[in-house]
Design a protein around this motif. Structure first.
Motif, PDB file in Angstrom:
ATOM      1  N   GLU A 229       0.853  -1.185   0.000  1.00 55.56           N
ATOM      2  CA  GLU A 229       0.000   0.000   0.000  1.00 55.56           C
ATOM      3  C   GLU A 229       0.885   1.230   0.000  1.00 55.56           C
ATOM      4  O   GLU A 229       2.091   1.151   0.228  1.00 55.56           O
ATOM      5  N   LEU A 262      -2.620  -2.315  -6.250  1.00 52.15           N
ATOM      6  CA  LEU A 262      -1.988  -1.214  -5.527  1.00 52.15           C
ATOM      7  C   LEU A 262      -2.471   0.148  -6.034  1.00 52.15           C
ATOM      8  O   LEU A 262      -2.749   1.064  -5.266  1.00 52.15           O
ATOM      9  N   ARG A 265      -5.847   0.814  -4.638  1.00 46.42           N
ATOM     10  CA  ARG A 265      -5.793   1.080  -3.189  1.00 46.42           C
ATOM     11  C   ARG A 265      -5.200   2.457  -2.899  1.00 46.42           C
ATOM     12  O   ARG A 265      -5.454   3.043  -1.859  1.00 46.42           O
ATOM     13  N   ALA A 266      -4.355   2.952  -3.831  1.00 43.55           N
ATOM     14  CA  ALA A 266      -3.663   4.224  -3.588  1.00 43.55           C
ATOM     15  C   ALA A 266      -4.502   5.428  -3.987  1.00 43.55           C
ATOM     16  O   ALA A 266      -4.039   6.557  -3.900  1.00 43.55           O
TER      17      ALA A 266
END
Ligand code: ZN
Ligand code: ZN
Ligand code: ZN
Ligand code: ZN
Ligand code: ZN
Length: 699
Positions: A229, A262, A265-266
């Protein structure tokens, strides 16, 4: 293969009752004749179709081509089991037909044909200590058994027994050729603490967080997940894995698994430049897996009462622990393919405590609002307006409005609604070689050369070396053809590799445009790129595999060197590898798009199961060949250097080598067809016949 002429028993397909097309109840019937469905409410199904259904138009039924019988309505009473040893090419197959396998009684007293022991025996014969289903080379093969019907008895007349066996075998004929790949040496035992340690070490090298999370799913279940993350991002709504403890989570998580998602999620994480920071230690840290697990359990059930989840976050070379808490309960509307909308309630979790910012975090990257999307609505510029076209009044997407609703993330900002004016490039070979480059907002417009003009008239510029990923890849000892995004593994586009950018208007700033293009879909301002070549078998192994299966292997290459100076055209090489039955013609117009022989080989092996499915004849009256190692074993050469030589001399057109058991054919693809060039026992002989002998010219 003398069995090529073998005619298997043919039975009526049970799935479609011989129609070739099958009827299924539309999924709207499960939800009833309503537009809005409450997912959390008790479901009272009235068994009626949704009258506005976009799939079945309200009839409640859908018809589809039966894939059990490939729409023929008939199925073979034949299965072929094949095990290939990839290390040696040795191939053994068994033909499963009525009367061919001795039935046995299972623990429940039912008669069955046990096929797994046959596969295991074939594997032993080819010297494979372990083997995998060609459909999923990652998983252990599952138990394979043909259940015989209850009225099968050993004292029935032979004809009756075989009729019942044929029908039972046909039930597995949706995958009639079961192909397994084995190896002579076992894969080494896994060292789970070392694997977690490596994930932590990569987090340090790449300036990411590694999050180990345990989350309550039901009353008693706790689900573990390991993922990368960026600091400050929201806790994801859903977990993707179902590991029951930390060891299972480590076992189920490769580096690419931990990277996967990722970017998504970012989306809410703030974007920072990176600050040069000292390495915490030379190599991977020592990790006590039990201790990490115990601490997370303590957070889940600790003095603070039961928590819905807990995390250990690896940041700055050490673990930071926090509980998760319920932050909010929100309602989510999802549109079904039927056109119905499902309303469900989702619990959002948040970290109870935010660990200190990592030492590598520098200033915030400045950003502006996204010009291409509106956070309040899911409206985006319609595809018909691409390239500054006025909206098309007849466009099916927007009916001329120029904007259309979409469920895809915004290509400009990845739904973060921020467009960053700078970006951080991180490149890694997933080992020790890693570099970070801050692409800062320049004080003034930098002067860049015009290198081409698009057919529509738009100018193409090329930015300096520090914006060209190829340049950095070579600095790391990597090859430009291997560049992929760490999240998802997709290839990095040629524009980014070579630093070229097309702008809409001649007065636009090329660098600003370039950063928007490069950062699109990378919300936290981080561009994470892998330089490691794909794990791939040598091509000799694939040639031997195909010939062992009595198939042909077609290797295709297009050399794009004539377009080297034109940034609007594809550069480098395009590779493709295909398995084709000996009696089928060459594909006429191949589009070899893999950028290296390694990525073509990796792709070939990944889809080997599908290729095996395609080479089975559609007509069920035609038997499936039962391949055994050819005698004498075929001589195998490495085609890479040979086909490169041919492709260079015919640059701009794809060329193919087709390997068959007796030798090879060479082709060039032009004018929409494959033109035969030469046939010989080996490619060097064929090249010599074409006047392209390698001889002393080793180019
Ligand atoms: Zn069918
Ligand atoms: Zn329907
Ligand atoms: Zn449109
Ligand atoms: Zn946007
Ligand atoms: Zn040459």
């Amino acid at each position: 293969m003398s069995l090529g002429m073998f005619s298997p028993p043919v039975v009526v397909c049970e799935q479609c009752e011989g129609e070739g097309r099958a009827l299924t109840v539309c999924r709207c019937v499960r939800m009833g004749d309503r537009f809005l469905i409450d997912a959390n409410a008790e479901r009272t199904v009235d068994g009626r179709a949704y009258q506005g259904c976009e799939l079945c138009k309200g009839s409640g039924y859908l018809t589809y081509d039966c894939d059990s019988c490939r729409a023929t309505g008939r199925q073979r009473g034949q299965l072929v089991l094949t095990v290939v040893n990839l290390d040696t090419g040795v191939t053994r197959s068994a033909n499963v037909v009525p009367g061919g396998v001795e039935p046995r009684r299972n623990a429940g007293g039912r008669w069955e044909l046990a096929l797994s022991p046959i596969v295991a025996a074939l594997a032993a014969e080819v010297g494979a200590v372990e083997y995998r289903d060609a459909y999923g080379l990652e998983r252990k093969p599952c138990e394979l058994t043909v259940m015989l019907p209850a009225d099968w008895r050993p004292d029935l007349p032979v004809a009756d027994r075989q009729r019942l066996e044929g029908a039972a075998i046909a039930r597995l004929a949706w995958q009639p050729w079961r192909l397994y790949c084995g190896r002579s040496t076992p894969t080494p035992d896994r060292d789970l603490p070392a694997e977690l340690s490596r994930l932590c070490h990569l987090a340090d090298l790449l300036s990411l967080d590694l999050v180990v999370e345990a989350r309550r799913a039901h009353e008693r279940d706790v689900i573990w997940e390991i993922r990368y993350e960026l600091p400050g991002g929201a806790v994801p709504v859903k977990t993707r894995r179902w590991a029951n403890d930390l060891s299972a989570a480590i076992a189920a998580t490769s580096v690419s698994d931990a990277m996967f998602g990722l970017v998504e999620r970012a989306r809410t994480a703030p974007a920072h430049y990176l600050r040069p920071h000292p390495a915490h230690r030379a190599g991977p840290p020592t990790i006590d897996v039990d201790q990490v697990e115990r601490r997370i359990h303590a957070d889940l059930d600790g003095i603070g009462g039961r928590a819905p989840g807990a995390q250990a976050i690896w940041r700055d070379g050490r673990w930071q622990h926090t509980r998760l808490q319920v932050e909010d309960q929100v309602e989510v509307m999802t549109e079904e393919a039927t056109g119905q909308v499902v309303r469900s309630s989702v619990t959002l979790l948040a970290r109870a405590w935010e660990p200190p910012a990592p030492g590598w975090q520098d200033e915030l990257i400045p950003y502006g609002p996204c010009p291409d999307c509106d956070p309040e609505h899911r409206l985006r510029p319609c595809l018909c307006t691409l390239a500054n076209q006025p909206p098309d009044p007849n466009c099916p997407g927007c009916s001329g409005a120029g904007v259309a609703p979409t469920t895809m993330p915004c290509p400009t900002c990845g739904d973060s609604h921020r467009v960053h004016q700078g970006l951080v490039l991180t490149m890694t070979d997933l080992d020790e070689a890693t570099l970070h480059v801050n692409w800062l907002v320049p004080d003034q417009v930098i002067d860049v050369p015009l290198v081409a003009t698009q057919p529509g008239g738009k100018p193409v510029f090329q930015l300096p070396l520090c914006y060209q990923l190829d340049h950095w890849a070579m600095n790391l000892g990597g090859r430009p053809a291997d560049l992929t995004y760490l999240d998802g593994g997709h290839e990095v586009g040629q524009d980014l590799c070579e630093g070229t950018v097309t702008v809409d208007h001649p007065e636009d700033d090329p660098l600003a445009r370039y950063l928007v293009n490069a950062g699109g879909g990378h919300p936290a301002g981080r561009l994470l790129v892998c330089t490691a070549p794909p794990a791939a078998p040598p091509l000799t192994e694939l040639v031997r595999l195909a010939l062992g299966l009595h198939q042909t292997l077609v290797v295709t290459l297009e050399d794009h060197r004539l377009d080297e100076d034109d940034p609007t055209k594809i550069h480098g090489e395009g590779w493709g590898i295909e398995l084709i039955p000996p009696d089928r013609p060459m594909p006429a117009d191949p589009k070899p798009y893999q950028r290296s022989p390694q990525s073509a080989a990796a792709c070939f092996l990944e889809y080997l199961g599908n290729a095996a499915h395609r080479v089975v004849p559609d007509d069920p009256r035609q038997g499936i060949p039962v391949p055994q190692t050819p005698e004498p074993p075929p001589a195998v050469e490495d085609p890479i250097r040979l086909i490169r030589h041919l492709a260079r001399h015919l640059a701009g057109r794809p060329v193919s080598i087709r390997y068959h058991l007796g030798g090879c054919h060479l082709y060039v693809h032009e004018y929409g067809g494959a033109r035969h060039l030469a046939s010989a026992r080996t490619v060097p002989i064929a090249l010599t016949a074409l006047g392209l002998g390698l001889g002393r010219d080793q180019s």
